[in-house]
Design a protein around this motif. Structure first.
Motif, PDB file in Angstrom:
ATOM      1  N   ALA A 113       0.598  -1.373   0.027  1.00 41.69           N
ATOM      2  CA  ALA A 113      -0.090  -0.038  -0.178  1.00 41.69           C
ATOM      3  C   ALA A 113       0.785   1.476   0.094  1.00 41.69           C
ATOM      4  N   ALA A 114       1.760   1.636   0.486  1.00 41.76           N
ATOM      5  CA  ALA A 114       2.462   2.394   1.141  1.00 41.76           C
ATOM      6  C   ALA A 114       3.703   2.955  -0.886  1.00 41.76           C
ATOM      7  N   CYS A 115       3.206   1.716  -1.013  1.00 39.50           N
ATOM      8  CA  CYS A 115       4.129   2.006  -2.699  1.00 39.50           C
ATOM      9  C   CYS A 115       3.695   2.529  -3.647  1.00 39.50           C
ATOM     10  N   LEU A 116       2.281   2.749  -3.072  1.00 39.98           N
ATOM     11  CA  LEU A 116       1.331   3.419  -3.833  1.00 39.98           C
ATOM     12  C   LEU A 116       0.628   4.724  -4.264  1.00 39.98           C
ATOM     13  N   VAL A 117       0.647   5.109  -5.003  1.00 42.91           N
ATOM     14  CA  VAL A 117       0.066   6.526  -5.385  1.00 42.91           C
ATOM     15  C   VAL A 117      -1.359   6.472  -4.910  1.00 42.91           C
ATOM     16  N   PRO A 118      -1.723   7.397  -3.893  1.00 43.67           N
ATOM     17  CA  PRO A 118      -2.762   8.073  -3.156  1.00 43.67           C
ATOM     18  C   PRO A 118      -4.564   7.277  -3.857  1.00 43.67           C
ATOM     19  N   ASP A 119      -4.275   7.144  -5.138  1.00 49.11           N
ATOM     20  CA  ASP A 119      -5.780   5.858  -5.387  1.00 49.11           C
ATOM     21  C   ASP A 119      -4.922   4.735  -6.165  1.00 49.11           C
ATOM     22  N   GLY A 120      -4.215   4.600  -5.786  1.00 50.80           N
ATOM     23  CA  GLY A 120      -3.518   3.657  -6.365  1.00 50.80           C
ATOM     24  C   GLY A 120      -4.498   1.641  -6.212  1.00 50.80           C
ATOM     25  N   ILE A 121      -4.839   0.644  -6.512  1.00 52.13           N
ATOM     26  CA  ILE A 121      -5.237  -0.759  -6.852  1.00 52.13           C
ATOM     27  C   ILE A 121      -3.917  -1.493  -6.623  1.00 52.13           C
ATOM     28  N   LEU A 122      -4.430  -2.198  -5.621  1.00 53.90           N
ATOM     29  CA  LEU A 122      -3.763  -3.604  -5.614  1.00 53.90           C
ATOM     30  C   LEU A 122      -4.657  -4.760  -6.398  1.00 53.90           C
ATOM     31  N   THR A 123      -4.535  -5.896  -7.156  1.00 53.75           N
ATOM     32  CA  THR A 123      -4.781  -6.625  -7.276  1.00 53.75           C
ATOM     33  C   THR A 123      -4.369  -8.264  -6.697  1.00 53.75           C
ATOM     34  N   VAL A 124      -4.429  -8.877  -6.043  1.00 52.47           N
ATOM     35  CA  VAL A 124      -3.728 -10.569  -6.053  1.00 52.47           C
ATOM     36  C   VAL A 124      -4.628 -11.739  -5.504  1.00 52.47           C
ATOM     37  N   ASN A 125      -4.238 -12.716  -6.500  1.00 53.05           N
ATOM     38  CA  ASN A 125      -4.271 -13.790  -6.785  1.00 53.05           C
ATOM     39  C   ASN A 125      -4.239 -14.515  -5.249  1.00 53.05           C
ATOM     40  N   ALA A 137      -5.377  -9.508   6.778  1.00 56.36           N
ATOM     41  CA  ALA A 137      -3.870  -8.735   6.332  1.00 56.36           C
ATOM     42  C   ALA A 137      -4.020  -7.453   5.351  1.00 56.36           C
ATOM     43  N   LEU A 138      -4.913  -8.220   3.768  1.00 54.66           N
ATOM     44  CA  LEU A 138      -5.392  -6.527   2.504  1.00 54.66           C
ATOM     45  C   LEU A 138      -6.265  -5.794   3.732  1.00 54.66           C
ATOM     46  N   ARG A 139      -7.359  -6.441   4.439  1.00 48.94           N
ATOM     47  CA  ARG A 139      -8.511  -4.952   5.584  1.00 48.94           C
ATOM     48  C   ARG A 139      -7.901  -4.257   6.272  1.00 48.94           C
ATOM     49  N   TYR A 140      -6.687  -4.514   6.747  1.00 47.78           N
ATOM     50  CA  TYR A 140      -5.594  -4.279   7.948  1.00 47.78           C
ATOM     51  C   TYR A 140      -4.852  -3.094   6.647  1.00 47.78           C
ATOM     52  N   ALA A 141      -4.223  -3.503   5.864  1.00 44.31           N
ATOM     53  CA  ALA A 141      -3.056  -2.842   5.077  1.00 44.31           C
ATOM     54  C   ALA A 141      -4.642  -1.219   4.407  1.00 44.31           C
ATOM     55  N   PHE A 142      -5.262  -2.177   3.453  1.00 52.53           N
ATOM     56  CA  PHE A 142      -6.091  -1.083   2.802  1.00 52.53           C
ATOM     57  C   PHE A 142      -7.886  -0.763   3.334  1.00 52.53           C
ATOM     58  N   ASN A 160      -9.510 -20.405  -7.327  1.00 56.54           N
ATOM     59  CA  ASN A 160      -8.496 -19.112  -7.770  1.00 56.54           C
ATOM     60  C   ASN A 160      -9.925 -18.050  -6.936  1.00 56.54           C
ATOM     61  N   VAL A 161      -9.491 -16.984  -5.978  1.00 59.83           N
ATOM     62  CA  VAL A 161     -10.086 -15.899  -6.389  1.00 59.83           C
ATOM     63  C   VAL A 161      -9.610 -14.899  -5.701  1.00 59.83           C
ATOM     64  N   VAL A 162      -9.810 -13.523  -7.265  1.00 61.21           N
ATOM     65  CA  VAL A 162      -9.046 -12.371  -6.972  1.00 61.21           C
ATOM     66  C   VAL A 162      -9.508 -11.685  -6.664  1.00 61.21           C
ATOM     67  N   ALA A 163      -8.947 -10.835  -5.441  1.00 62.25           N
ATOM     68  CA  ALA A 163      -9.553 -10.061  -4.945  1.00 62.25           C
ATOM     69  C   ALA A 163      -8.915  -8.576  -5.194  1.00 62.25           C
ATOM     70  N   ILE A 164      -9.035  -7.134  -5.209  1.00 59.62           N
ATOM     71  CA  ILE A 164      -9.012  -6.102  -5.881  1.00 59.62           C
ATOM     72  C   ILE A 164      -9.429  -5.146  -4.153  1.00 59.62           C
ATOM     73  N   ALA A 165      -7.408  -3.797  -4.658  1.00 59.84           N
ATOM     74  CA  ALA A 165      -7.973  -3.680  -2.783  1.00 59.84           C
ATOM     75  C   ALA A 165      -7.757  -2.180  -3.588  1.00 59.84           C
ATOM     76  N   PHE A 166      -8.369  -1.121  -2.419  1.00 59.95           N
ATOM     77  CA  PHE A 166      -8.136  -0.295  -2.699  1.00 59.95           C
ATOM     78  C   PHE A 166      -7.299   0.969  -1.911  1.00 59.95           C
ATOM     79  N   LYS A 167      -6.470   1.753  -1.749  1.00 62.64           N
ATOM     80  CA  LYS A 167      -5.347   2.664  -0.727  1.00 62.64           C
ATOM     81  C   LYS A 167      -6.286   3.304  -0.248  1.00 62.64           C
ATOM     82  N   LYS A 168      -7.780   4.112  -1.184  1.00 66.16           N
ATOM     83  CA  LYS A 168      -8.218   4.739  -0.670  1.00 66.16           C
ATOM     84  C   LYS A 168      -9.924   4.398  -1.574  1.00 66.16           C
TER      85      LYS A 168
END
Length: 274
Positions: free
Chosen positions: A184-196, A210-215, A228-236
Motif C-alpha cells: 500500500a505504501a508503494c501505491l499512489v493515493p488512488d492506487g490499486i492492488l490486485t492479488v491472486n 491482512a489486506l483489510r488491515y492495510a487497505f 482462485n479468488v482475485v481480490a482488488i484492494a483500494f488504497k483509498k
C-alpha cells in the motif's frame, strides 16, 4: 503428457525464495534453491512447469500477448478504475502474461516485473516472448518483499499485481499485514492492488484480514477454476458508479477483448448489502 488443468491457477508461480530470504540470517545466507523449469505444449498453448505436471503459467502460441488464464484476466480488473496508469508493477513474473499485456496495452506507462528466480526470467525471454528491457519495461531479479520495502518505491506505482505462490499452493508466499502495508505504501493515493488468492484454503481468510488491515477497501471476485479468488484492494475507499463502470467495461471489451462486463457484475454483487 499429463497436465492437471484444474490446478493451473491454484499452483501458479512457485516462489520458495522470498520466504527463505526473509527467515535466513545474513551470516547463514545461501543461494535460493529453485525447482527445475520444464515446458509442455498442448492444443496450441505452451505451459510452464517447475519439474512436475502442475502448470505454472500459459501462453497461446498464436497470441503471445494475450492473457490465457481466466484468473490472470481478472487481475486486470483495476482497468475499470484506472484508464491511464503511469507505472504498473507485477510481483511474480510467471510466464510474463500480465507484464507483456500491460507493456503492449499501455504504451505510455512504465511496466516493472519482479521475480527472485533468474531462470524464470530467462525462460520468459527465450520461450514466452518477453520483450527485452527498455526505457518502459524493467524485469528485475529481486525478492518481492525487499522491493516493496525499498524507500525509493514509496508512492511510486498506480497498480500492483501480486501473484506469489509456492510449489504446493498453500497460499501466497508473502501474506502478512506488514507485506500488504508495504504494498500500500508503494501505491499512489488512488492506487490499486490486485492479488491472486486461494479460496479453498485457510490462507484465504488470513490474506483477506491482512489486506483489510492495510487497505481502505477490499472486494473479491467470484472463485474460478480450482479455487482462485482475485481480490482488488483500494488504497483509498471508493463508491463505485456502476453506470460509469459498465461504460468503461464496454470500452475495455472493445479495445482488448477482455471480459470486463463480468468484472462489473462481480463487483456489483460484492458491494450489494443483500
Amino acid at each position: 503428457m499429463l497436465i492437471k488443468r484444474k490446478s493451473i491457477e491454484a499452483e501458479a508461480n512457485y516462489r520458495s525464495g522470498p520466504r527463505a530470504a526473509a527467515t535466513t540470517s545474513p551470516k547463514a545466507a545461501r543461494k535460493p534453491k529453485f525447482a527445475p523449469i520444464t515446458l509442455s505444449e498442448l492444443d496450441g498453448v505452451r505451459y510452464l512447469h517447475f519439474g512436475t505436471e502442475w502448470v505454472q503459467g500459459a501462453m497461446r502460441l498464436r497470441k503471445p500477448d494475450w492473457i490465457e488464464l481466466e484468473y490472470a484476466q481478472q487481475m486486470m480488473t483495476w482497468m475499470l478504475f484506472i484508464s491511464e496508469p503511469r507505472h504498473i508493477v507485477q510481483l511474480g513474473l510467471g510466464t510474463g502474461a500480465l507484464t507483456k499485456f500491460c507493456y503492449r496495452q499501455f504504451e505510455q506507462a512504465k511496466v516493472t516485473a519482479v521475480d527472485l528466480n533468474p531462470a524464470v526470467i530467462a525462460i520468459c525471454e527465450s520461450m514466452f516472448k518477453l520483450p527485452a528491457n527498455d526505457d518502459r519495461l524493467q524485469v528485475i531479479e529481486m525478492d518481492a518483499l525487499e522491493f516493496v520495502n525499498d524507500p525509493a518505491n514509496l508512492e511510486q506505482f498506480d497498480v500492483l499485481q501480486v501473484d506469489l505462490y509456492d510449489a504446493t499452493a498453500r497460499g501466497p508466499v508473502l501474506d502478512s499485514a506488514e507485506f500488504y502495508e508495504a504494498c500500500a505504501a508503494c501505491l499512489v493515493p488512488d492506487g490499486i492492488l490486485t492479488v491472486n488468492l486461494f479460496g479453498d484454503h485457510p490462507s484465504y481468510a488470513k490474506n483477506l484480514k491482512a489486506l483489510r488491515y492495510a487497505f481502505d477497501q477490499v472486494l473479491c471476485l467470484p472463485q474460478v477454476h480450482d479455487g482462485n479468488v482475485v481480490a482488488i484492494a483500494f488504497k483509498k475507499a471508493i463508491k463505485p458508479d456502476f453506470s460509469m463502470l459498465t461504460q468503461r467495461a464496454d470500452d475495455i471489451k472493445a479495445l482488448t477483448k477482455l471480459p470486463a462486463k463480468s468484472w462489473v457484475k462481480a463487483l456489483l454483487a460484492a458491494t450489494d448489502p443483500a
